[in-house]
Enzyme design. Structure first.
Site, short mmCIF file in Angstrom:
data_model
loop_
_atom_site.label_atom_id
_atom_site.label_comp_id
_atom_site.label_asym_id
_atom_site.label_seq_id
_atom_site.Cartn_x
_atom_site.Cartn_y
_atom_site.Cartn_z
N ASP A 43 39.47 43.72 47.59
CA ASP A 43 40.36 42.42 47.38
C ASP A 43 39.53 41.26 48.01
O ASP A 43 39.27 41.05 48.87
CB ASP A 43 41.57 43.01 48.10
N LEU A 44 39.38 40.33 46.80
CA LEU A 44 38.61 39.20 47.16
C LEU A 44 39.34 38.29 48.19
O LEU A 44 38.59 37.24 48.54
CB LEU A 44 38.28 38.40 45.67
N SER B 282 43.46 36.21 35.52
CA SER B 282 42.88 35.52 34.19
C SER B 282 43.59 34.89 33.36
O SER B 282 43.20 34.62 32.23
CB SER B 282 42.00 36.54 33.62
N SER C 97 36.63 28.57 32.85
CA SER C 97 37.44 28.71 31.45
C SER C 97 37.77 27.60 30.92
O SER C 97 37.81 26.52 31.38
CB SER C 97 39.01 29.14 32.05
N ASN C 98 37.85 27.48 29.56
CA ASN C 98 38.24 26.43 28.76
C ASN C 98 39.43 25.87 29.17
O ASN C 98 39.81 24.62 29.06
CB ASN C 98 38.54 26.97 27.13
N HIS C 99 40.22 26.43 29.97
CA HIS C 99 41.65 25.86 30.67
C HIS C 99 41.34 25.06 31.51
O HIS C 99 42.36 24.13 32.09
CB HIS C 99 42.60 27.07 30.80
N TYR D 125 46.36 27.99 36.66
CA TYR D 125 45.06 28.92 36.41
C TYR D 125 43.77 27.82 36.05
O TYR D 125 42.78 28.01 36.61
CB TYR D 125 45.33 29.54 35.07
N ARG E 211 43.36 28.37 16.75
CA ARG E 211 42.71 27.79 17.78
C ARG E 211 41.29 28.66 18.20
O ARG E 211 40.41 28.20 18.55
CB ARG E 211 43.81 28.09 19.05
C1 15L Z 1 41.62 32.38 29.09
O1 15L Z 1 40.78 31.89 30.18
C2 15L Z 1 42.02 33.78 29.51
O2 15L Z 1 41.33 34.33 30.39
C3 15L Z 1 41.93 34.64 28.27
O3 15L Z 1 43.03 35.66 28.45
C4 15L Z 1 42.52 33.86 26.91
O4 15L Z 1 44.05 33.66 27.15
C5 15L Z 1 41.59 32.57 26.88
O5 15L Z 1 41.32 31.85 27.93
C6 15L Z 1 41.94 31.69 25.78
O6 15L Z 1 42.36 30.56 25.79
O7 15L Z 1 42.28 32.34 24.48
#
Ligand code: 15L
Length: 267
Positions: free
Chosen positions: A49-50, A73, A109-111, A134, A172
């Protein structure tokens, strides 16, 4: 690089990378909070468990390089994001440094930049514009990685991953799709390239519709093999079945942007 640790190894991306990196390094240790359903007898697995530093110390001992995929994620409640992606990510970098690990490849992540509009092409030097808690946690991970690189000499690569899949799923994803084999190439650059100190790459294949300038990855020799255009016709058939999303369709992060959105910007 001899002994590599993959965290988050039971997840979809982790399971794909375990297979793609098998045999590339002399030893792979894999870890996750739960045992992967497809764990093979020749794989070394340690559960961790991190968010528990003592457990992270155990998995990082004797490791040369880490592929850090572990954490939550998608968007989630703050308590979940905080435990998995803030505390967990900090523990990972701190334990890696204390254990003498040389390199970390962090699955960003792109997010982290999801609120950039789709009509703007961005490089890796833009201000982060997270689209979710996230996304904030991924920007945090990049910042922690920069700190351990600049202050302690850890070699850190952050990959702002788009969407890892065998094929792009919707319009997208034509812009952000990454073929699993291409992600493995980026991970290998992070683990092996002699000039890496602190770098950010976009985790995308060679997509004509890309919103990202990935010349930094190209500079390190990244040559993607996937091309989302090959799937355009079938993807657009799927896209036509989806409801429109006035906010999500404007921004790169898509539904992560429209989720909980209540800004009332005029103009
Ligand atoms: C992410 O960062 C997620 O981990 C993945 O499940 C997708 O949702 C992806 O982005 C996305 O933007 O499609």
């Amino acid at each position: 690089m001899q002994t590599i640790l993959i965290t988050g190894a039971a997840g979809d991306v982790g399971s794909r990378l375990r297979k793609l990196l098998k045999g590339v390094y002399s030893r792979l240790r894999i870890s996750d909070i739960r045992k992967p359903a497809d764990l093979r007898t020749d794989e070394e697995f340690i559960a961790a468990d991190l968010s528990d530093y003592g457990q992270v110390e155990k998995i990082t001992a004797g490791i040369d390089g880490i592929v850090h995929l572990g954490g939550y994620s998608v968007e989630g409640p703050w308590e979940t994001i905080h435990k998995s992606n803030i505390v967990g990510c900090y523990n990972l970098f701190e334990a890696a440094y204390r254990a003498g690990v040389k390199r970390v490849v962090f699955a960003s992540s792109n997010h982290a930049v999801g609120f950039y509009p789709r009509d703007r092409k961005i490089g890796v030097d833009v201000t982060v514009r997270p689209d979710s808690r996230y996304g904030v946690s991924k920007a945090f991970g990049e910042a922690v990685g920069a700190l351990y690189a600049d202050k302690h000499g850890l070699r850190v690569t952050c990959i702002r991953i788009g969407n890892v899949n065998d094929r792009p799923l919707d319009k997208r994803r034509l812009s952000i799709w990454i073929k699993p084999e291409d992600l493995a190439k980026l991970v290998r650059i992070g683990l092996e390239h002699p000039d890496i100190r602190f770098e950010i790459f976009y985790g995308a294949s060679g997509n004509d519709a890309a919103w990202w300038d990935n010349s930094n990855a190209a500079r390190f020799g990244y040559r993607p093999e996937g091309r989302s255009e090959e799937f355009r016709a079938e993807v657009m058939v799927e896209q036509a079945k989806l409801a429109s999303d006035p906010i999500g369709d404007r921004f790169q992060g898509g539904p992560f942007c429209s989720d909980e959105y209540d800004a009332d910007w005029k103009g």
